[in-house]
Design a protein around this motif. Structure first.
Motif, PDB file in Angstrom:
ATOM      1  N   ARG A 134      34.013   7.600  20.011  1.00 30.00           N
ATOM      2  CA  ARG A 134      35.061   7.215  18.651  1.00 30.00           C
ATOM      3  C   ARG A 134      34.971   8.795  17.813  1.00 30.00           C
ATOM      4  NH1 ARG A 134      32.760   5.087  13.403  1.00 30.00           N
ATOM      5  NH2 ARG A 134      30.576   5.378  15.031  1.00 30.00           N
ATOM      6  N   GLY A 135      34.114   9.398  17.920  1.00 26.75           N
ATOM      7  CA  GLY A 135      34.621  10.502  16.936  1.00 26.75           C
ATOM      8  C   GLY A 135      36.085  11.703  17.903  1.00 26.75           C
ATOM      9  N   PRO A 136      36.214  11.939  19.297  1.00 27.64           N
ATOM     10  CA  PRO A 136      37.255  12.557  19.577  1.00 27.64           C
ATOM     11  C   PRO A 136      38.544  12.068  18.759  1.00 27.64           C
ATOM     12  CG  PRO A 136      35.759  12.709  20.806  1.00 27.64           C
ATOM     13  CD  PRO A 136      34.811  11.426  20.060  1.00 27.64           C
ATOM     14  N   LEU A 137      38.681  10.334  19.539  1.00 35.22           N
ATOM     15  CA  LEU A 137      39.819   9.979  19.525  1.00 35.22           C
ATOM     16  C   LEU A 137      40.340   9.560  17.892  1.00 35.22           C
ATOM     17  CD1 LEU A 137      41.182   7.907  21.554  1.00 35.22           C
ATOM     18  CD2 LEU A 137      40.124   5.736  20.601  1.00 35.22           C
ATOM     19  N   LEU A 138      39.577   9.911  17.430  1.00 32.14           N
ATOM     20  CA  LEU A 138      40.077   9.926  15.825  1.00 32.14           C
ATOM     21  C   LEU A 138      40.250  11.357  15.424  1.00 32.14           C
ATOM     22  CD1 LEU A 138      37.114   8.395  13.717  1.00 32.14           C
ATOM     23  CD2 LEU A 138      39.647   7.153  13.433  1.00 32.14           C
ATOM     24  N   GLY A 191      42.025  13.681   6.788  1.00 32.98           N
ATOM     25  CA  GLY A 191      40.278  14.276   7.405  1.00 32.98           C
ATOM     26  C   GLY A 191      39.484  13.803   6.904  1.00 32.98           C
ATOM     27  N   ALA A 192      39.514  13.572   5.020  1.00 31.27           N
ATOM     28  CA  ALA A 192      38.535  13.059   3.798  1.00 31.27           C
ATOM     29  C   ALA A 192      38.711  11.437   4.160  1.00 31.27           C
ATOM     30  CB  ALA A 192      38.859  13.770   2.692  1.00 31.27           C
ATOM     31  N   LEU A 216      34.392  18.812   9.326  1.00 32.66           N
ATOM     32  CA  LEU A 216      34.276  19.565   9.213  1.00 32.66           C
ATOM     33  C   LEU A 216      35.144  19.566  11.201  1.00 32.66           C
ATOM     34  CD1 LEU A 216      30.712  20.195   8.651  1.00 32.66           C
ATOM     35  CD2 LEU A 216      32.372  20.950   7.199  1.00 32.66           C
ATOM     36  N   VAL A 217      34.947  18.952  11.820  1.00 30.30           N
ATOM     37  CA  VAL A 217      35.437  19.379  12.991  1.00 30.30           C
ATOM     38  C   VAL A 217      37.824  19.225  12.623  1.00 30.30           C
ATOM     39  CG1 VAL A 217      36.248  18.811  15.710  1.00 30.30           C
ATOM     40  CG2 VAL A 217      33.479  18.580  14.192  1.00 30.30           C
TER      41      VAL A 217
END
Lengths: 182, 280
Positions: free
Chosen positions: B42-46, B87-88, B134-135
């Motif tokens: 999920r994180g990498p896709l976003l 990002g936020a 942060l990423v």
């Protein structure tokens, strides 16, 4: 008959008085002097600059309310869209007292390259004088805007391609790993 | 630690491992949550979607003839604003799923079985949501660099983005967790968060140079996203000192403190099981 003559004399006297009485003296805009600083500028396209105007009323009467309007004229035939140059072209100017002065400033961004004259026009805005004139134009500020390509598209392209490709590979790797372990 | 976390039924294991000696409980929870976020894809896709957006914006800013009158500072400011805002806001969406999602998938029970307090679990989830911001910030670094090189604005822009973006991410992550905790379903939580996202982001698209009066200025200052982005423009593009417009950071700060405080003090109510809601 005597009464008629007397009434006529009084009316004539009133009319003459009205014509000769000093009007509640409002100085015409033509009497206001306008000075702009700086007098000329050499800038680069995209650069922001400020034009400061000083309005002096040398007459013995206060001015009427005025409107100060910014204009940019191209001397090289470039189309000027004033909305792009300044977001607030027009400012209201309250009546300036006899011998007094007022100041305004305009923040401008040069969005075209070329040679331009920037100037201010004063328009009367009083209840009686609005739309009647005369108008007052300031001396022009000569602005020379040099063109440039500020950004290097060639430098941006590798970053714009490589970053998503790397992250796409990472996302695909995470999905593949998840499917294998599931 | 609440009573419910101590009453672990025999044979039932939490998916959050017990904290070892010298390891804080919130760190263990955060580690597990980060693993879920980043290894689940999920994180990498976003982040991939985030980088595509930044790539398009950066290339358009650098190559488009119409946009090319932008000064280099303005181009950097535009890209930084998009990086910080998106990002936020992505952080808000991830945190909005953190509690209601677990509740709906039926995994919240397992989380509550961990031998840590509910407050600790919320802190762990909060840290995990912040890791996305942060990423995302690290991903935005090359874009800011490629647009800002040559005018010695890159360092200032990155520091500004980190400060304002982190403040916004903290505020929105806390708000997202709060919404997620009080929502009865994940659908409600995500809908409310999406509405909040648009409500906060829409005013930032209004023309900024127009005179707006005291009420317009008040609205700008009350909107944490709008106020934060305005501060970035003031410092980076207009060249103001860092302290001159610092009052614009009041609303992100107040939002972070209020939402964070509400989360801390109402953690047992926020992190609760709801009867009849289970993915099982």
């Amino acid at each position: 008959m005597k009464i008629l003559l007397a009434v006529t004399a009084i009316l004539l006297a009133m009319l003459a008085g009205a014509a000769l009485a000093p009007r509640t003296a409002a100085a015409a805009p033509g009497t206001v002097a306008v000075m702009l600083t700086p007098s000329q500028l050499n800038i680069v396209m995209g650069e922001r600059f400020t034009i400061r105007a000083r309005f002096v009323n040398p007459s013995a009467a206060a001015t009427e309310p005025l409107i100060a309007d910014l204009n940019v004229a191209s001397l090289t035939g470039v189309y000027v869209d004033l909305e792009d140059w300044s977001v607030s072209r027009t400012h209201d100017l309250v009546p300036i007292a006899p011998g007094g002065s007022a100041a305004l400033s305009w923040d401008i961004q040069a969005v075209n390259a070329g040679s331009f004259d920037v100037y201010i026009v004063l328009l009367p805005h009083g209840p009686a004088s609005a739309g009647a004139g005369p108008l007052v134009a300031s001396p022009p500020v000569h602005v020379t805007v040099a063109g440039r390509r500020a950004l290097n598209a060639g430098g941006a392209l590798p970053i714009a391609v490589i970053v998503p490709v790397l992250l796409g590979l990472a996302a695909a790797g995470a999905r593949y790993r998840l499917r294998r372990t599931a | 630690m609440t009573a419910s976390t101590n009453l672990r039924p025999a044979g039932v294991q939490s998916r959050i491992p017990a904290a070892g000696h010298g390891t804080a409980g919130w760190w263990v929870v955060a580690e597990q949550e980060c693993r879920d976020l980043w290894l689940s894809g999920r994180g990498p896709l976003l982040l991939f979607a985030f980088s595509v957006l930044l790539s398009v914006m950066t290339y358009l800013t650098a190559s488009n003839q119409v946009l090319n009158f932008l000064e280099q500072r303005e181009a950097v400011g535009l890209t930084l604003q998009i990086a910080v805002a998106v990002g936020a806001l992505v952080t808000l969406l991830v945190s909005a799923d953190a509690i209601s999602g677990e509740r709906e998938r039926g995994t919240l029970e397992n989380v509550l079985l961990a031998p840590v307090s509910r407050r600790t679990i919320i802190v762990g989830k909060f840290v995990s949501a912040l890791s996305l911001w942060l990423v995302a910030f690290v991903v935005s670094v090359p874009y800011v660099w490629v647009l800002g090189r040559g005018v010695s604005v890159v360092g200032q822009a990155l520091l500004l983005g980190l400060v304002v973006g982190t403040l916004l991410a903290v505020a929105l992550a806390a708000l997202g967790l709060l919404i997620s905790g009080v929502s009865n379903s994940n659908k409600v939580s995500l809908s409310v968060s999406l509405f909040l996202l648009f409500a906060l982001f829409a005013p930032t698209q209004l023309p900024t140079g127009l005179p707006q009066g005291w009420f317009g200025d008040l609205l700008l200052r009350l909107n944490p996203v709008g106020a934060g982005l305005h501060y970035i423009t003031a410092v980076l593009v207009d060249g103001h000192a860092w302290t001159r417009d610092v009052s614009y950071l009041a609303s992100p700060l107040v939002t972070a403190v209020l939402a964070g405080g509400a989360l801390t003090f109402a953690s047992s109510r926020v992190l609760r099981l709801t009867a009849g809601v289970s993915g099982a």
